[in-house]
Design an enzyme around this catalytic site. Structure first.
Site, PDB file in Angstrom:
ATOM      1  N   SER A 254       0.579   1.168  -1.015  1.00 37.12           N
ATOM      2  CA  SER A 254       0.902   0.026  -1.464  1.00 37.12           C
ATOM      3  C   SER A 254       2.176  -0.241  -0.346  1.00 37.12           C
ATOM      4  O   SER A 254       1.818   0.237   0.804  1.00 37.12           O
ATOM      5  CB  SER A 254       1.828  -0.167  -2.740  1.00 37.12           C
ATOM      6  OG  SER A 254       2.561   1.129  -2.348  1.00 37.12           O
ATOM      7  N   LYS A 255       2.558  -0.956  -0.489  1.00 35.28           N
ATOM      8  CA  LYS A 255       3.356  -1.902   0.704  1.00 35.28           C
ATOM      9  C   LYS A 255       4.680  -0.559   0.853  1.00 35.28           C
ATOM     10  O   LYS A 255       4.659  -0.906   2.020  1.00 35.28           O
ATOM     11  CB  LYS A 255       4.531  -3.158   0.347  1.00 35.28           C
ATOM     12  CG  LYS A 255       3.155  -4.105  -0.315  1.00 35.28           C
ATOM     13  CD  LYS A 255       4.105  -5.091   0.107  1.00 35.28           C
ATOM     14  CE  LYS A 255       3.185  -6.741   0.190  1.00 35.28           C
ATOM     15  NZ  LYS A 255       2.624  -6.815   1.873  1.00 35.28           N
ATOM     16  N   ARG A 256       5.186   0.271   0.232  1.00 40.67           N
ATOM     17  CA  ARG A 256       5.821   1.050  -0.015  1.00 40.67           C
ATOM     18  C   ARG A 256       5.529   2.464   1.501  1.00 40.67           C
ATOM     19  O   ARG A 256       5.934   3.125   2.609  1.00 40.67           O
ATOM     20  CB  ARG A 256       6.242   1.733  -0.675  1.00 40.67           C
ATOM     21  CG  ARG A 256       5.318   3.052  -1.290  1.00 40.67           C
ATOM     22  CD  ARG A 256       5.717   3.337  -3.223  1.00 40.67           C
ATOM     23  NE  ARG A 256       5.018   3.811  -3.547  1.00 40.67           N
ATOM     24  CZ  ARG A 256       4.904   5.131  -3.467  1.00 40.67           C
ATOM     25  NH1 ARG A 256       5.485   6.142  -2.797  1.00 40.67           N
ATOM     26  NH2 ARG A 256       4.164   6.283  -4.098  1.00 40.67           N
TER      27      ARG A 256
END
Length: 501
Positions: A254-256
């Protein structure tokens, strides 16, 4: 006779193309191209609130950038179009009505509030949510009259009870679900939009798709879809469910974790062939201990039996390593074009002329071996375009023999014009003879004077590059570059001024 292979990639245009979905697109492409099959691009855009044409175009652009072409699709047409689900709504409606007429489906009048209460009660009891079948027991004729009278109703598929649904997964082997744990799914919403599990089966059947390669999050959808295939009188395709792509912490990517979309990797300066090669290795082994493979070779070797069901962890360091390899292999002219936007963003190039591109290509040997991404090239050669006389003078003063070495070198190149490699070496040799300095004592002061940095590329590459750029100038679309002679002269003035103080 075996049917010709037909595969499809069916993205929803609700955002950027995630690298996990890009891997799915790639595996489908490799299978089709390796088996002389047909690759279909279908857009699943029935989510009217979130789907946009802009997102669709972005996905198509990303696929083209990756080199994944298609044989049928929304932009080029084909024999079984249209290839956008939003343009096939009448087809879904007519098939749902046929299911109603044959008793394979029924009208459902349950409200969202009733369905949510039912779901909450199941969860509170520790049971998986499943539609109770309230409206399945209604008389079909009564239901039809209510709909004609204006009652809002969805259409649900009547899942056959008391049987097992088994399918062979090309990655995982045989998988079985009991139909009694499968709730009757909505196939047509009350607003006329089809549900995913219905539309995807109708489309795959009508488009004669023979192999469905997708993420493992679709495994639980497969038994519902097989039952709908049966109701259509169609043969289900072969299924292959790919493991998820995870981040370094083994959570779904994910973006994290950083960049997750193809567009982000593109902007950050990764080459498409590097990203494609890396994605292919996430869950598939080409054998023979090889990792660097052209896409055409991967297509010839790709086999679903070599795809693992274990989760794939996205390793940014390995992608960077692979990108370095492909940057070194890329033609300088091509890499210069790729790097041009980053040089322009840094203010080093004002326009992309043939001359400026040729000059950027000449700078690449000083950068490519020591950077991971195209976007990092300008910073590696920033000394060519950015130079601070005061900073360089301080670095020269800090060297034991700095002022003497630089003064001697400056005398040798003053009025000499642009230095090429041989002219630089000759000037350095004369400075050595004048000063009796050699090795680091001579060349390090010259380095810090000319580049303003303690380390960097070999001087016989850096100095000719600076003088070539200074000679080309703005006429070729380059920012102003100070020649080596001008730099040394400016340092001399700084040192004289400081001595006077």
């Amino acid at each position: 006779m075996t049917a010709a292979m037909r595969v499809r990639f069916a993205p929803s245009p609700t955002g950027h193309l995630h690298v996990g979905n890009a891997r799915t697109a790639l595996f489908n492409w490799l299978l089709a191209r390796g088996r002389q099959g047909t690759y279909i691009l279908r857009v699943e855009d029935t989510d009217a609130e979130r789907s946009t044409r802009e997102a669709e175009q972005s996905i198509l652009e990303d696929l083209r950038w990756l080199g994944l072409d298609w044989d049928e699709g929304p932009d080029i047409g084909g024999p079984v179009g249209p290839y956008r689900q939003s343009e096939r709504l009448e087809l879904y409606r007519s098939i749902a009505e046929d299911f109603l007429a044959r008793g394979a489906a029924y009208y459902c009048f349950c409200t969202p509030a009733e369905l949510e209460a039912e779901r909450a009660a199941a969860l509170a009891a520790g049971q998986p949510p499943k539609y109770s079948g309230t409206c399945r027991a209604l008389d079909p004729a009564d239901s039809a009259r209510r709909v004609r009278a204006g009652a809002a109703a969805a259409i649900r598929f009547a899942v056959p009870r008391g049987r097992d649904v088994t399918f062979h997964d090309e990655v995982r082997g045989d998988v079985t679900f009991a139909s009694d744990v499968i709730g009757d799914p909505v196939i047509l919403r009350s607003d006329g939009r089809p549900a995913y599990n219905f539309a995807v089966v109708v489309d795959d059947a009508r488009m004669a798709v023979t192999h469905v390669i997708r993420g493992e999050d679709h495994i639980s959808n497969t038994p519902r879809q097989i039952l709908i295939y049966e109701a259509l009188g169609a043969t289900p395709p072969s299924f292959a469910h790919l493991s998820l792509v995870l981040g370094p912490d083994h959570a779904p990517l994910s973006k994290r974790h950083g960049a997750t979309s193809v567009a982000e990797f593109r902007v950050r300066g990764f080459l498409p062939e590097a990203l494609v090669n890396y994605l292919a290795l996430l869950g598939w082994s080409p054998g023979e201990g090889e990792e660097i493979l052209p896409i055409a070779v991967m297509a010839r070797r790709f086999d679903l039996s070599k795809v693992t069901h274990s989760a794939a962890v996205f390793d940014m360091a390995k992608l960077a390593w692979m990108n370095r390899h492909y940057m070194k292999e890329a033609a300088p002219a091509r890499l210069a074009r790729e790097a041009l936007p980053y040089f322009a963003r840094a203010g080093y190039v004002t326009r992309g002329t043939d001359g400026s591109l040729e000059y950027l290509a000449s700078l690449l040997p000083m950068a490519v071996g020591s950077v991971d991404r195209v976007a990092e090239i300008p910073e590696r050669v920033a000394f060519v375009f950015e130079w601070d006389a005061a900073k360089a003078a301080e670095l020269v003063r800090a060297e034991e023999h700095g002022p003497r070495a630089v003064a001697a070198f400056g005398d040798e190149i003053a009025g000499a014009g642009a230095l090429d490699r041989e002219a630089f070496r000759a000037a350095a040799q004369r400075a050595r003879e004048r000063t009796s300095l050699k090795g680091r004592a001579l060349f390090h002061p010259i380095r810090v004077a000319i580049t303003g940095a303690e380390s960097g590329p070999e001087l016989d590459l850096a100095i000719p590059a600076i003088d070539r750029g200074a000679a080309l100038g703005s006429a070729f679309g380059l920012a102003a570059i100070q020649s080596c002679a001008d730099r040394v002269a400016a340092i001399g003035r700084h040192l004289q001024g400081q001595a006077a103080i």
